[in-house]
Design a protein around this motif. Structure first.
Motif, PDB file in Angstrom:
ATOM      1  N   LYS A   1       0.835  -1.198   0.000  1.00 42.83           N
ATOM      2  CA  LYS A   1       0.000   0.000   0.000  1.00 42.83           C
ATOM      3  C   LYS A   1       0.872   1.251   0.000  1.00 42.83           C
ATOM      4  N   ASN A   2       0.811   2.000  -1.103  1.00 37.67           N
ATOM      5  CA  ASN A   2       1.498   3.292  -1.245  1.00 37.67           C
ATOM      6  C   ASN A   2       3.021   3.206  -1.138  1.00 37.67           C
ATOM      7  N   LYS A   3       3.599   2.027  -1.339  1.00 37.28           N
ATOM      8  CA  LYS A   3       5.064   1.910  -1.287  1.00 37.28           C
ATOM      9  C   LYS A   3       5.584   1.739  -2.703  1.00 37.28           C
ATOM     10  N   LYS A   4       6.563   2.548  -3.048  1.00 37.50           N
ATOM     11  CA  LYS A   4       7.175   2.479  -4.375  1.00 37.50           C
ATOM     12  C   LYS A   4       8.478   1.692  -4.266  1.00 37.50           C
ATOM     13  N   LEU A   5       8.679   0.783  -5.216  1.00 41.25           N
ATOM     14  CA  LEU A   5       9.920   0.021  -5.280  1.00 41.25           C
ATOM     15  C   LEU A   5      10.942   0.878  -6.019  1.00 41.25           C
ATOM     16  N   ASN A   6      12.025   1.214  -5.355  1.00 43.54           N
ATOM     17  CA  ASN A   6      13.039   2.059  -5.968  1.00 43.54           C
ATOM     18  C   ASN A   6      13.987   1.187  -6.782  1.00 43.54           C
ATOM     19  N   THR A   7      13.956   1.368  -8.086  1.00 44.31           N
ATOM     20  CA  THR A   7      14.815   0.595  -8.970  1.00 44.31           C
ATOM     21  C   THR A   7      15.877   1.483  -9.613  1.00 44.31           C
ATOM     22  N   ASP A   8      16.059   2.682  -9.097  1.00 39.32           N
ATOM     23  CA  ASP A   8      17.048   3.602  -9.640  1.00 39.32           C
ATOM     24  C   ASP A   8      18.460   3.100  -9.350  1.00 39.32           C
ATOM     25  N   LEU A   9      19.343   3.333 -10.294  1.00 35.63           N
ATOM     26  CA  LEU A   9      20.753   2.977 -10.143  1.00 35.63           C
ATOM     27  C   LEU A   9      21.587   4.231 -10.363  1.00 35.63           C
ATOM     28  N   VAL A  10      22.626   4.401  -9.548  1.00 38.69           N
ATOM     29  CA  VAL A  10      23.516   5.561  -9.671  1.00 38.69           C
ATOM     30  C   VAL A  10      24.956   5.071  -9.540  1.00 38.69           C
ATOM     31  N   PHE A  11      25.786   5.375 -10.535  1.00 42.29           N
ATOM     32  CA  PHE A  11      27.195   4.999 -10.512  1.00 42.29           C
ATOM     33  C   PHE A  11      28.045   6.234 -10.774  1.00 42.29           C
ATOM     34  N   PRO A  12      28.995   6.542  -9.901  1.00 44.52           N
ATOM     35  CA  PRO A  12      29.969   7.562 -10.296  1.00 44.52           C
ATOM     36  C   PRO A  12      30.714   7.048 -11.537  1.00 44.52           C
ATOM     37  N   ILE A  13      30.881   7.884 -12.532  1.00 42.86           N
ATOM     38  CA  ILE A  13      31.558   7.467 -13.767  1.00 42.86           C
ATOM     39  C   ILE A  13      32.949   6.921 -13.452  1.00 42.86           C
ATOM     40  N   LYS A  14      33.609   7.491 -12.454  1.00 38.48           N
ATOM     41  CA  LYS A  14      34.975   7.047 -12.108  1.00 38.48           C
ATOM     42  C   LYS A  14      35.036   5.628 -11.543  1.00 38.48           C
ATOM     43  N   THR A  15      33.881   5.018 -11.229  1.00 38.94           N
ATOM     44  CA  THR A  15      33.887   3.634 -10.736  1.00 38.94           C
ATOM     45  C   THR A  15      33.731   2.618 -11.869  1.00 38.94           C
ATOM     46  N   ILE A  16      33.524   3.094 -13.093  1.00 39.46           N
ATOM     47  CA  ILE A  16      33.369   2.182 -14.236  1.00 39.46           C
ATOM     48  C   ILE A  16      34.748   1.713 -14.692  1.00 39.46           C
ATOM     49  N   SER A  17      34.924   0.377 -14.760  1.00 35.70           N
ATOM     50  CA  SER A  17      36.213  -0.154 -15.211  1.00 35.70           C
ATOM     51  C   SER A  17      36.138  -0.731 -16.618  1.00 35.70           C
ATOM     52  N   LYS A  18      34.923  -1.143 -17.028  1.00 34.68           N
ATOM     53  CA  LYS A  18      34.808  -1.774 -18.345  1.00 34.68           C
ATOM     54  C   LYS A  18      33.402  -1.587 -18.889  1.00 34.68           C
ATOM     55  N   LEU A  19      33.316  -1.388 -20.192  1.00 35.82           N
ATOM     56  CA  LEU A  19      32.043  -1.324 -20.899  1.00 35.82           C
ATOM     57  C   LEU A  19      32.109  -2.367 -22.006  1.00 35.82           C
ATOM     58  N   THR A  20      31.092  -3.234 -22.080  1.00 34.96           N
ATOM     59  CA  THR A  20      31.067  -4.279 -23.094  1.00 34.96           C
ATOM     60  C   THR A  20      29.806  -4.159 -23.939  1.00 34.96           C
ATOM     61  N   LYS A  21      29.998  -4.092 -25.253  1.00 40.28           N
ATOM     62  CA  LYS A  21      28.858  -4.116 -26.174  1.00 40.28           C
ATOM     63  C   LYS A  21      28.360  -5.554 -26.234  1.00 40.28           C
ATOM     64  N   LYS A  22      27.060  -5.740 -25.978  1.00 45.14           N
ATOM     65  CA  LYS A  22      26.491  -7.083 -25.934  1.00 45.14           C
ATOM     66  C   LYS A  22      25.386  -7.251 -26.965  1.00 45.14           C
ATOM     67  N   LYS A  23      25.219  -8.481 -27.373  1.00 36.85           N
ATOM     68  CA  LYS A  23      24.078  -8.861 -28.208  1.00 36.85           C
ATOM     69  C   LYS A  23      23.344  -9.933 -27.413  1.00 36.85           C
ATOM     70  N   THR A  24      22.250  -9.547 -26.772  1.00 30.95           N
ATOM     71  CA  THR A  24      21.568 -10.462 -25.859  1.00 30.95           C
ATOM     72  C   THR A  24      20.639 -11.437 -26.573  1.00 30.95           C
ATOM     73  N   SER A  25      20.272 -11.135 -27.822  1.00 28.54           N
ATOM     74  CA  SER A  25      19.416 -12.043 -28.577  1.00 28.54           C
ATOM     75  C   SER A  25      20.106 -12.419 -29.878  1.00 28.54           C
TER      76      SER A  25
END
Length: 168
Positions: A85-109
């Protein structure tokens, strides 16, 4: 006789337009502003929204936006999920850019043509987050890479075909 016919057609078109406008509910589109993003993700007041892209997150399976600010990469769903009742599920994500070590382009299908529409972000603590459904994945990557260079941070970029399988 042709003049009358044209006038009649205009009246019919005007009547149709009026009927259509009355029946279609007007949807309020929420404006994405710098202040909205700072408030939603509890970012420092000096942050500036630089770009945003429609996508989804595989862990939540909800569509939303990937926001790039001066120092952060954020993801927020378009519609907050309600639990209880009246509770929102918080699905927000926040990352400092400086914590990113790798980015991978993926094809999931494998059924979809082309190189895919997904991006996997790996953080320095080895946690990974998969985002999919980008309409223009390369533009989103370029925006993130550009901003990381502005703040003097570099991370590796791979396509999933370039990753060695060490499990063999």
């Amino acid at each position: 006789s042709n003049e009358k016919m044209n006038i009649s057609n205009k009246n019919i078109n005007n009547n149709n337009n009026n009927n259509n406008n009355n029946n279609i509910p007007k949807k309020k589109k929420r404006k994405i502003t710098n202040n909205n993003i700072i408030d939603r993700f509890f970012l420092p007041k000096g942050e500036k929204l630089l770009a945003y892209f429609t996508c989804c997150t595989e862990s939540v399976s909800k569509y939303g936006y990937w926001y790039i600010t001066s120092s952060y990469l954020c993801f927020g769903v378009s519609v907050l999920l309600t639990i209880g009742k009246n509770k929102k599920l918080n699905t927000d994500l926040v990352f400092p850019i400086k914590t990113i070590s790798k980015l991978t382009k993926k094809k999931t299908s494998k059924l979809m043509p082309g190189e895919g529409t997904s991006i996997e972000i790996t953080l320095k603590d080895k946690s990974t987050f998969l985002f999919g459904g980008f309409i223009n994945r390369n533009k989103a990557i370029k925006a993130l890479v550009y901003q990381s260079e502005v703040i003097n941070h570099k991370f590796n970029i791979f396509h999933e075909d370039q990753i060695e399988d060490n499990s063999k």
